[in-house]
Design a protein around this motif. Sequence first.
Motif, PDB file in Angstrom:
ATOM      1  N   THR A   1      18.768 -23.164  47.231  1.00 28.20           N
ATOM      2  CA  THR A   1      17.471 -23.807  47.045  1.00 28.20           C
ATOM      3  C   THR A   1      16.881 -24.221  48.386  1.00 28.20           C
TER       4      THR A   1
ATOM      5  N   ASP B   1      13.208 -20.297  41.645  1.00 29.70           N
ATOM      6  CA  ASP B   1      14.434 -21.085  41.794  1.00 29.70           C
ATOM      7  C   ASP B   1      15.092 -21.266  40.435  1.00 29.70           C
ATOM      8  N   GLU B   2      16.155 -20.520  40.191  1.00 26.85           N
ATOM      9  CA  GLU B   2      16.869 -20.572  38.913  1.00 26.85           C
ATOM     10  C   GLU B   2      15.891 -20.566  37.749  1.00 26.85           C
TER      11      GLU B   2
END
Lengths: 382, 669
Positions: A53, A168-169
Amino acid sequence: MNVDVSSGQKSPYLQIENLWKSFGDFVALKNITMNVQEGELLCFLGPSGCGKTTLLRAIAGLELQSSGTIEQAGIDVSNLPPSERDFGIVFQSYALFPNLTIFRNIAYGLENVGRSKNEIKDRVSELLELVGLSEQGEKYPAQLSGGQQQRIALARAIATSPGLLLLDEPLSALDAQVRVHLRHELKQLQHKLGITTVMVTHDQEEALSMADRIVIMRDGMIEQIGTPIDIYKNPKTLFVAGFIGEMNKIVATVGSENSFKIGNLSLECAPHNYAIDAEVVATIRPEDIIPHGSGARSPGAADTITNPRISFEAEIVDMEFLGAFWRAELSGDNLSGQILSINLSINAVRRMSLNIGSNLQLELPPENIRLYPTNFELLERE
Amino acid sequence: MVNTLTPPAATIKPKLGKDDWIQRAFMFVIALYLFVALALPLYAMLSKAFSIYNFDLTKYEVQISQKDGSYPNPAINLNELNNDIGLYSETDLISDANGRLRIAKLFTDFSFRSTVKYKFRALNDETSYLVASELKSGNQWVELDSNTFRRLVLRPHSGRGFDNFTSYFSRPALTQSIKNSLWIAVVSTIITVTLAFWFAYALARSKMRFKGVFRMIATLPILVPSLLPGIALIYLFGNQGLLKSFLLGETIYGPIGIVIGSVFFTFPHAMIIISTALALSDARLFEASSSLKASPWKTFWTVTIPGARYGLFSAAFVVFNLVITDFGLPKVIGGQYNMLAVDIYKQVIGQQNFEMGAVVSVILLVPALLAFAIDRRVQKKQVALLSARSVIFEPKPNRFYDRIFFAYSTLVSIFIVAIIGVCQLAALVKFWPYDMSLSLIHYNFEIMDGGGWSSYQNSIILAILTAIIGTVIVFMGAYVVEKIKGFQTGRALFQMLAMLPMAVPGMVLGLAYIFFFNNPDNPFNFIYGTMIILVVSTVTHFYTVSHLTAVTALKQMDIEFEAVSSSLKQPFYKLVKNVTIPVSMPAILNISIYLFVNAMTTVSAVVFLYSTDTALASVAVLNMDDAGDIAPAAAMGMLIFYTNAGARILHTIVSTQILKRSEKWRRTE
Ligand SMILES: Nc1ncnc2c1ncn2[C@@H]1O[C@H](COP(=O)(O)OP(=O)(O)O)[C@@H](O)[C@H]1O
Ligand SMILES: [Mg+2]
């Protein structure tokens, strides 16, 4: 498109060089150098806390790196604020504005940039259609399912047609079934739009099935960059070997330039550069180990082991049915008490009447065995 | 190849976007506000408490001429002169900021008609004196004839030291207040927390009827100034009180009155805190306990009390703090019984002794800061507890207990309603208790001390301004703390400053404002005596609770909104306007009503700061009571009550309206 005139090769769309990031005394990113090609889907994959991240946020300008450069489309963006970079982003939480309708969420980035109301309306409709939610414009985020919200967040991120999409995810907040479905959809959409995409995930299956290339990270460093197949077949480090897919790890010593020993058992492997008698970890994937014996293949097929230097016998100490096949764990004197997992087809188990306690002849094809320096930290973690 | 694990020195300098600049300006404004409105005044007050003034005779020299004007004798030091004749003792030389010392007395032969002349000088530039009101200093000899020499006075030398405290502690009449304040605070705390616990328990754990009404009544005391119960008690138990005989010869003017009044005005605070704690307790524990066949008594001690203990502690500290820092109530009903907060008032307003006022303030700060610090620690633990819990307790009917709880809640409610009712009645009858016929004469505020109807008008203006300006500042401050990135140390400091007002008693804040803003050298001096300083002091006084409310609301928002907004190239203020504020609207309304109500009722900070043009209703209650016009004081107090009640109702209507409109997006389908 950036074309390097001298070589005629495409130069990368995003180029990161010697990037470091510290939070106080803690170093979250250590000397990251990598690039992203135009139009590709690249995944950052690694255990939680390894800095994925942070790296993504550095690319976005949301987290300023301590040192190092980031170049996007030939422009040095290293110290630019997010508002002056060219990207769209989808967070794990989606961060949809709860009090704005779906329409207004998607239109958010289209406002105040000289577009007429009608243009905005057309663009939002187009995007809603693209993500398959045409009828939902007047609803509020809380009225949609998780998967629908994810698609709205995506539509909002690509509304302004940014050059780079950061995820992000994006799928981790969804339940397993929806996730697998959306994985596919997301990949298709990315392909269709041809938008350069960087996606963070800690789910190796997700990375393997979606990415054009994968960047494997660990403790703030890059372990390996490559295509999914490349990484699966040729993990560069023991960490990658263990992180991607199932992998047997056997502590062994080097026998000769193309063999290694587990206790008294000597087995062949591909030629290598380790010193004789050095301690190594030998790895092989469970599906690469070949079981032998009557009925191991198709009924009646001849099954002879040609070379004793690549095979030995072990005892089944545990069996687990995994739906499509059996996973068996074998051990015994030949393995000096270490455990080896192999995959067995349902038919083979039935025909050979295998059970816990049965003995089984195994063949370890030398080309599928890789040796790594021992790293007890990694072995212990298992 | 660079592959060491030590990072190179940071080399990247961020280019700041437009948003960054605006946010920095934001931060600067808020930081400036908290510094000017809180940190600097408190510093001014502290330095006042430690300021000492005395006449330093060693720093002056004088030479006396003969009658013919020649100076054959050497210069003498004033200190030596004083030692020789033993005129001033050391304590005689202690002074205050405005002290003056005439020195002619040191010269036994002095006559202002004499032709003798005097040469006089100070030994350094910091030491000053006045000749015929003209300020001089420094070691230049000044020659004066006898007549002028008569008019030479020394100015005190200022320094730092504990002398003010030594002198405070040598006066038992003053130190007695410390014991009194602690005693009253402890007793009131025990009574209030006990009463409030059972009330909250009845609301949370019984099936009694009219819970909504009880809850509403229990919060009424918040709407009136803390001195109102004092007035009611005077009517009930005072010298002409209806129920005076109930006290069996004891007087209401003193500890008894203060404690009863304190219980009244702190009750809602304790009740709300304990209710929250009880609501958080986990129902599963009760089920477990009853499935183990534990008696209700045992369940109470092993499950209920431990579950609510943080709430109980917190309530106790809040009540303690409220009582020990309250000024209005002991002023009205304390009689001869001195308390710290009242001492500050007496020192400053009665005796104009600002240094001593500052000393008492520092002493009052100690228990208040202590109680505050402990409460913060307890609250942190409570939050940790909160996240782990989930199942809400649903009480089962029990006719016996429900009746007991109903009776109890009714008694408490009668107490609250009676106090308010007595005030209303007293305001409406001609002459309590002799002529109980109704009349509106007490509403003729114009003929009373206190500022008349304009004080009520001023209060309304103050409350509205405080609500609006305060909400804006508080929200901006909370936004800076929660949402702006970077400046870790600055933001931590900021958060600390924001918590501080809770621990600073209103009297102390008000006095600090005098020291800071009344200084002509202060560029903000112009706000002194205006409505602005009242608004600033009230916003600051009630900053902490508002700040915490705003921070809680902002915390519930997705932390990535700002990132999404900037990735979409939209300015952050568009996000604030379109998302942050609308989503936080309930909290914003709560903050504004909280500020409004408190601005209407507060006395302590503003009592030092109002001017004749900005007299306030709450202060008028105090002053009319002081002047013996108790009935008009009650009338004004009730006016405040109705205004606050009206504001509350309006707030409820608006909140409900907004919640209804946002229901669509707040609720999932
Ligand atoms: N703002 C921050 N301050 C301090 N440490 C941080 C901050 N952000 C991330 N970290 C630390 O950096 C490491 C990497 O975090 P992150 O990039 O979020 O990991 P990942 O996304 O791979 O799970 C973690 O150890 C995390 O605790
Ligand atoms: Mg992460």
